[in-house]
Design a protein around this motif. Structure first.
Motif, short mmCIF file in Angstrom:
data_model
loop_
_atom_site.label_atom_id
_atom_site.label_comp_id
_atom_site.label_asym_id
_atom_site.label_seq_id
_atom_site.Cartn_x
_atom_site.Cartn_y
_atom_site.Cartn_z
N GLY A 85 -45.89 -93.72 -114.17
CA GLY A 85 -46.59 -93.76 -112.90
C GLY A 85 -45.69 -93.96 -111.70
N LEU A 86 -44.45 -94.32 -111.91
CA LEU A 86 -43.51 -94.46 -110.80
C LEU A 86 -42.65 -93.22 -110.72
N LEU A 87 -42.22 -92.91 -109.52
CA LEU A 87 -41.35 -91.77 -109.31
C LEU A 87 -40.08 -92.22 -108.61
N GLY A 88 -39.07 -91.42 -108.75
CA GLY A 88 -37.84 -91.64 -108.02
C GLY A 88 -37.53 -90.41 -107.19
N HIS A 89 -36.56 -90.54 -106.32
CA HIS A 89 -36.13 -89.41 -105.52
C HIS A 89 -34.62 -89.41 -105.52
N ARG A 90 -34.05 -88.27 -105.82
CA ARG A 90 -32.60 -88.16 -105.86
C ARG A 90 -32.08 -87.99 -104.44
N LEU A 91 -31.23 -88.92 -104.03
CA LEU A 91 -30.61 -88.88 -102.70
C LEU A 91 -29.11 -88.80 -102.90
N GLY A 92 -28.59 -87.59 -102.90
CA GLY A 92 -27.17 -87.41 -103.19
C GLY A 92 -26.93 -87.77 -104.65
N PRO A 93 -25.88 -88.53 -104.94
CA PRO A 93 -25.58 -88.88 -106.33
C PRO A 93 -26.48 -90.01 -106.86
N ASP A 94 -27.22 -90.67 -105.99
CA ASP A 94 -28.02 -91.83 -106.39
C ASP A 94 -29.49 -91.49 -106.48
N SER A 95 -30.20 -92.29 -107.27
CA SER A 95 -31.66 -92.17 -107.36
C SER A 95 -32.28 -93.37 -106.68
N LEU A 96 -33.35 -93.12 -105.98
CA LEU A 96 -34.10 -94.16 -105.29
C LEU A 96 -35.45 -94.27 -105.99
N TRP A 97 -35.71 -95.41 -106.64
CA TRP A 97 -36.98 -95.61 -107.33
C TRP A 97 -37.98 -96.12 -106.31
N LEU A 98 -39.12 -95.49 -106.27
CA LEU A 98 -40.11 -95.74 -105.23
C LEU A 98 -41.15 -96.76 -105.66
N ARG A 99 -41.70 -97.45 -104.67
CA ARG A 99 -42.77 -98.40 -104.92
C ARG A 99 -43.99 -97.64 -105.45
N PRO A 100 -44.88 -98.33 -106.18
CA PRO A 100 -46.03 -97.64 -106.78
C PRO A 100 -46.90 -96.86 -105.79
N ARG A 101 -47.21 -97.45 -104.63
CA ARG A 101 -48.06 -96.73 -103.66
C ARG A 101 -47.37 -95.47 -103.15
N LEU A 102 -46.09 -95.57 -102.86
CA LEU A 102 -45.36 -94.39 -102.38
C LEU A 102 -45.21 -93.37 -103.50
N SER A 103 -45.05 -93.84 -104.73
CA SER A 103 -45.00 -92.92 -105.88
C SER A 103 -46.30 -92.12 -105.97
N ARG A 104 -47.43 -92.80 -105.75
CA ARG A 104 -48.72 -92.09 -105.80
C ARG A 104 -48.84 -91.06 -104.69
N LEU A 105 -48.35 -91.39 -103.49
CA LEU A 105 -48.38 -90.43 -102.38
C LEU A 105 -47.53 -89.20 -102.71
N LEU A 106 -46.36 -89.44 -103.26
CA LEU A 106 -45.46 -88.33 -103.60
C LEU A 106 -46.06 -87.48 -104.73
N ALA A 107 -46.69 -88.13 -105.70
CA ALA A 107 -47.34 -87.39 -106.79
C ALA A 107 -48.50 -86.55 -106.23
N LEU A 108 -49.25 -87.10 -105.29
CA LEU A 108 -50.34 -86.36 -104.66
C LEU A 108 -49.80 -85.16 -103.91
N TYR A 109 -48.72 -85.33 -103.18
CA TYR A 109 -48.09 -84.22 -102.47
C TYR A 109 -47.65 -83.14 -103.45
N HIS A 110 -47.02 -83.56 -104.52
CA HIS A 110 -46.54 -82.63 -105.55
C HIS A 110 -47.71 -81.87 -106.16
N TYR A 111 -48.81 -82.58 -106.43
CA TYR A 111 -50.00 -81.96 -107.02
C TYR A 111 -50.64 -80.94 -106.07
N ARG A 112 -50.67 -81.27 -104.77
CA ARG A 112 -51.31 -80.38 -103.80
C ARG A 112 -50.51 -79.12 -103.52
N ARG A 113 -49.24 -79.10 -103.85
CA ARG A 113 -48.41 -77.93 -103.55
C ARG A 113 -48.75 -76.80 -104.43
#
Length: 101
Positions: free
Chosen positions: A73-101
């Motif tokens: 249920g959590l997502l990360g975002h690759r920023l250059g060589p590092d990964s940024l693990w996102l908070r649960p609410r932001l993960s849900r927003l990003l998953a919703l964006y991904h789903y709507r595309r």
């Protein structure tokens, strides 16, 4: 330390705490308000919660979204060589964006 110096430190601390509280409350609004465009909500959260520069956010792609190895249920975002693990609410927003595309 004089009482005047202590008073100045107290005032400065109060200003900093008020600013931090304002940032936190604004970030919560971005997470929760459906009336704000989804991409703006995601960008706002990345700026406010993770101090990401707007030029960095503008260049992010959905292909850089990554699931973490253990946390469902959590997502990360690759920023250059590092990964940024996102908070649960932001993960849900990003998953919703991904789903709507």
């Amino acid at each position: 330390m004089t009482s005047q110096q202590a008073s100045q430190i107290d005032r400065s601390l109060a200003i900093v705490l008020a600013a931090v509280l304002s940032i936190v409350l604004l970030a919560v609004r971005f997470e929760e308000r459906d009336t704000i465009a989804l991409v703006d909500r995601i960008a706002g959260c990345l700026v406010l919660q993770y101090a990401q520069h707007i030029t960095c956010i503008a260049s992010l792609t959905v292909a850089q979204v990554i699931p973490p190895p253990q946390e469902r249920g959590l997502l990360g975002h690759r920023l250059g060589p590092d990964s940024l693990w996102l908070r649960p609410r932001l993960s849900r927003l990003l998953a919703l964006y991904h789903y709507r595309r």
